[in-house]
Design a protein around this motif. Structure first.
Motif, PDB file in Angstrom:
ATOM      1  N   GLN A 135     -19.632  -4.219  16.257  1.00 43.55           N
ATOM      2  CA  GLN A 135     -18.290  -3.971  16.788  1.00 43.55           C
ATOM      3  C   GLN A 135     -17.865  -4.997  17.839  1.00 43.55           C
ATOM      4  O   GLN A 135     -16.782  -4.889  18.415  1.00 43.55           O
ATOM      5  CB  GLN A 135     -18.244  -2.587  17.425  1.00 43.55           C
ATOM      6  CG  GLN A 135     -18.594  -1.474  16.463  1.00 43.55           C
ATOM      7  CD  GLN A 135     -18.853  -0.194  17.216  1.00 43.55           C
ATOM      8  OE1 GLN A 135     -17.917   0.566  17.460  1.00 43.55           O
ATOM      9  NE2 GLN A 135     -20.072   0.035  17.615  1.00 43.55           N
ATOM     10  N   ASN A 173     -15.435  -5.668   6.104  1.00 48.59           N
ATOM     11  CA  ASN A 173     -14.324  -5.617   5.144  1.00 48.59           C
ATOM     12  C   ASN A 173     -13.849  -7.026   4.791  1.00 48.59           C
ATOM     13  O   ASN A 173     -12.651  -7.271   4.622  1.00 48.59           O
ATOM     14  CB  ASN A 173     -13.170  -4.791   5.715  1.00 48.59           C
ATOM     15  CG  ASN A 173     -12.234  -4.293   4.630  1.00 48.59           C
ATOM     16  OD1 ASN A 173     -12.570  -4.296   3.443  1.00 48.59           O
ATOM     17  ND2 ASN A 173     -11.046  -3.877   5.031  1.00 48.59           N
ATOM     18  N   GLY A 177     -10.723  -1.306  14.527  1.00 47.71           N
ATOM     19  CA  GLY A 177      -9.742  -0.380  13.983  1.00 47.71           C
ATOM     20  C   GLY A 177     -10.125   0.203  12.629  1.00 47.71           C
ATOM     21  O   GLY A 177      -9.643   1.270  12.258  1.00 47.71           O
ATOM     22  N   CYS A 178     -11.002  -0.476  11.894  1.00 51.46           N
ATOM     23  CA  CYS A 178     -11.418   0.058  10.590  1.00 51.46           C
ATOM     24  C   CYS A 178     -12.840   0.607  10.644  1.00 51.46           C
ATOM     25  O   CYS A 178     -13.461   0.847   9.612  1.00 51.46           O
ATOM     26  CB  CYS A 178     -11.282  -1.007   9.504  1.00 51.46           C
ATOM     27  SG  CYS A 178     -12.452  -2.365   9.575  1.00 51.46           S
ATOM     28  N   THR A 179     -13.343   0.813  11.878  1.00 49.78           N
ATOM     29  CA  THR A 179     -14.712   1.301  12.063  1.00 49.78           C
ATOM     30  C   THR A 179     -14.732   2.552  12.924  1.00 49.78           C
ATOM     31  O   THR A 179     -14.108   2.596  13.979  1.00 49.78           O
ATOM     32  CB  THR A 179     -15.574   0.217  12.747  1.00 49.78           C
ATOM     33  OG1 THR A 179     -15.518  -0.984  11.993  1.00 49.78           O
ATOM     34  CG2 THR A 179     -17.026   0.671  12.853  1.00 49.78           C
ATOM     35  N   ALA A 180     -15.443   3.568  12.465  1.00 45.39           N
ATOM     36  CA  ALA A 180     -15.708   4.757  13.287  1.00 45.39           C
ATOM     37  C   ALA A 180     -17.111   4.623  13.856  1.00 45.39           C
ATOM     38  O   ALA A 180     -18.043   4.253  13.138  1.00 45.39           O
ATOM     39  CB  ALA A 180     -15.598   6.029  12.453  1.00 45.39           C
ATOM     40  N   ASN A 207      -6.292   3.896  16.143  1.00 47.62           N
ATOM     41  CA  ASN A 207      -6.138   4.931  15.119  1.00 47.62           C
ATOM     42  C   ASN A 207      -4.693   5.399  14.987  1.00 47.62           C
ATOM     43  O   ASN A 207      -4.431   6.503  14.512  1.00 47.62           O
ATOM     44  CB  ASN A 207      -7.029   6.133  15.460  1.00 47.62           C
ATOM     45  CG  ASN A 207      -8.481   5.741  15.616  1.00 47.62           C
ATOM     46  OD1 ASN A 207      -8.973   4.870  14.896  1.00 47.62           O
ATOM     47  ND2 ASN A 207      -9.176   6.364  16.553  1.00 47.62           N
ATOM     48  N   ARG A 228      -3.338   7.083  11.843  1.00 46.48           N
ATOM     49  CA  ARG A 228      -3.999   8.277  11.329  1.00 46.48           C
ATOM     50  C   ARG A 228      -3.492   9.531  12.036  1.00 46.48           C
ATOM     51  O   ARG A 228      -3.278   9.530  13.239  1.00 46.48           O
ATOM     52  CB  ARG A 228      -5.526   8.140  11.487  1.00 46.48           C
ATOM     53  CG  ARG A 228      -6.111   7.151  10.498  1.00 46.48           C
ATOM     54  CD  ARG A 228      -7.555   6.838  10.768  1.00 46.48           C
ATOM     55  NE  ARG A 228      -8.173   6.176   9.636  1.00 46.48           N
ATOM     56  CZ  ARG A 228      -8.015   4.893   9.353  1.00 46.48           C
ATOM     57  NH1 ARG A 228      -7.256   4.140  10.122  1.00 46.48           N
ATOM     58  NH2 ARG A 228      -8.612   4.364   8.300  1.00 46.48           N
ATOM     59  N   LEU A 247     -11.503  10.768  10.715  1.00 47.32           N
ATOM     60  CA  LEU A 247     -10.797   9.485  10.791  1.00 47.32           C
ATOM     61  C   LEU A 247     -10.789   8.745   9.457  1.00 47.32           C
ATOM     62  O   LEU A 247      -9.902   7.935   9.191  1.00 47.32           O
ATOM     63  CB  LEU A 247     -11.442   8.601  11.867  1.00 47.32           C
ATOM     64  CG  LEU A 247     -11.194   9.021  13.306  1.00 47.32           C
ATOM     65  CD1 LEU A 247     -12.068   8.200  14.250  1.00 47.32           C
ATOM     66  CD2 LEU A 247      -9.730   8.862  13.682  1.00 47.32           C
ATOM     67  N   LYS A 271     -12.512   6.284   8.168  1.00 42.89           N
ATOM     68  CA  LYS A 271     -12.502   4.819   8.260  1.00 42.89           C
ATOM     69  C   LYS A 271     -13.348   4.217   7.126  1.00 42.89           C
ATOM     70  O   LYS A 271     -14.261   4.868   6.607  1.00 42.89           O
ATOM     71  CB  LYS A 271     -13.051   4.376   9.616  1.00 42.89           C
ATOM     72  CG  LYS A 271     -12.250   4.832  10.826  1.00 42.89           C
ATOM     73  CD  LYS A 271     -10.918   4.134  10.893  1.00 42.89           C
ATOM     74  CE  LYS A 271     -10.182   4.456  12.171  1.00 42.89           C
ATOM     75  NZ  LYS A 271     -10.642   3.680  13.323  1.00 42.89           N
ATOM     76  N   CYS A 309     -18.470   3.491   8.888  1.00 45.18           N
ATOM     77  CA  CYS A 309     -18.881   4.446   9.921  1.00 45.18           C
ATOM     78  C   CYS A 309     -20.263   4.059  10.424  1.00 45.18           C
ATOM     79  O   CYS A 309     -21.204   3.921   9.631  1.00 45.18           O
ATOM     80  CB  CYS A 309     -18.893   5.865   9.372  1.00 45.18           C
ATOM     81  SG  CYS A 309     -19.261   7.143  10.615  1.00 45.18           S
ATOM     82  N   THR A 317     -16.559   5.684   1.997  1.00 50.51           N
ATOM     83  CA  THR A 317     -16.953   5.157   3.312  1.00 50.51           C
ATOM     84  C   THR A 317     -18.340   4.519   3.236  1.00 50.51           C
ATOM     85  O   THR A 317     -19.258   5.079   2.633  1.00 50.51           O
ATOM     86  CB  THR A 317     -16.961   6.277   4.359  1.00 50.51           C
ATOM     87  OG1 THR A 317     -15.636   6.784   4.517  1.00 50.51           O
ATOM     88  CG2 THR A 317     -17.452   5.776   5.704  1.00 50.51           C
TER      89      THR A 317
END
Length: 209
Positions: free
Chosen positions: A51, A64, A78-81, A107, A110, A154, A156, A159, A188
């Motif tokens: 991250q 991604n 923003g695309c990771t939980a 988020n 969402r 979420l 995403k 995760c 996911t």
């Protein structure tokens, strides 16, 4: 399946100590991978590095299809939980706590859906009246499952989860396994850290550091 996370030739140092060198990992969409190993070997640090919270000494991270860097780190977050082993939020009630992720800029696209949350709680063996309780009234296991439900809600693409079963009994571990299988089936990519044998046996791949 699309490659959601790629780590290439990563070297990671913390406090002057080299934790990883030449490390590589790929996690595809809908795949659940688990990291395990002795304490201090770099598992949690690797999740933080993905991250951008902890810089790599060498190597690259792609999420991604996008290379992690100064100009992309916010999009990647923003695309990771992310579910850390310990999470303390400045709220009094559980109802307030579960809404916090949806108030964050990352988020903003969402929407919080209570009915979907309660469906996840049913899967995890949590009662709906927990929404009205104070956070301090939750047991460690309840708190852990509530936080996992927040990450699942979420939805995403990626995760990252650190020791999600540390406070759970055997039955609850099985429920969390079902949750991760459900998330992976929905597309996911899950990268988790665990020492729990039942949890490790359930995932698609185990990487020992």
């Amino acid at each position: 399946m699309k490659e959601m996370l790629k780590i290439e030739s990563a070297a990671l140092r913390l406090g002057g100590r080299l934790l990883l060198s030449g490390f590589g990992l790929r996690v595809k969409q809908g795949e659940w991978v688990c990291l395990t190993g002795e304490s201090g070997c770099g598992k949690t640090s690797l999740l933080r590095a993905v991250q951008g919270f902890l810089p790599l000494e060498a190597g690259q991270v792609f999420v991604n299809g996008e290379k992690l860097g100064r100009h992309t780190v916010e999009r990647i977050r923003g695309c990771t939980a992310y579910v850390p082993q310990e999470l303390f939020l400045p709220v009094e009630t559980v109802g307030e706590m579960v809404r916090i992720p949806f108030q964050l800029k990352a988020n903003s696209g969402r929407r919080f859906a209570e009915n979907e949350l309660l469906e996840l709680w049913s899967l995890l063996g949590l009662e709906r009246d927990l929404l009205r309780r104070r956070v301090v009234q939750l047991s460690g296991g309840q708190r852990q499952r509530v936080i996992l439900s927040m990450a699942a809600l979420l939805a995403k693409p990626l995760c990252l989860v650190d020791e999600p079963t540390s406070a759970l009994d055997g039955e609850s571990v099985g429920r969390v396994v079902d949750l991760f299988r459900r998330m992976a089936a929905a597309g996911t990519a899950v990268l988790s850290v665990s020492h729990n044998r039942d949890f490790l046996d359930a995932c698609d791949r185990v990487i020992r550091l």
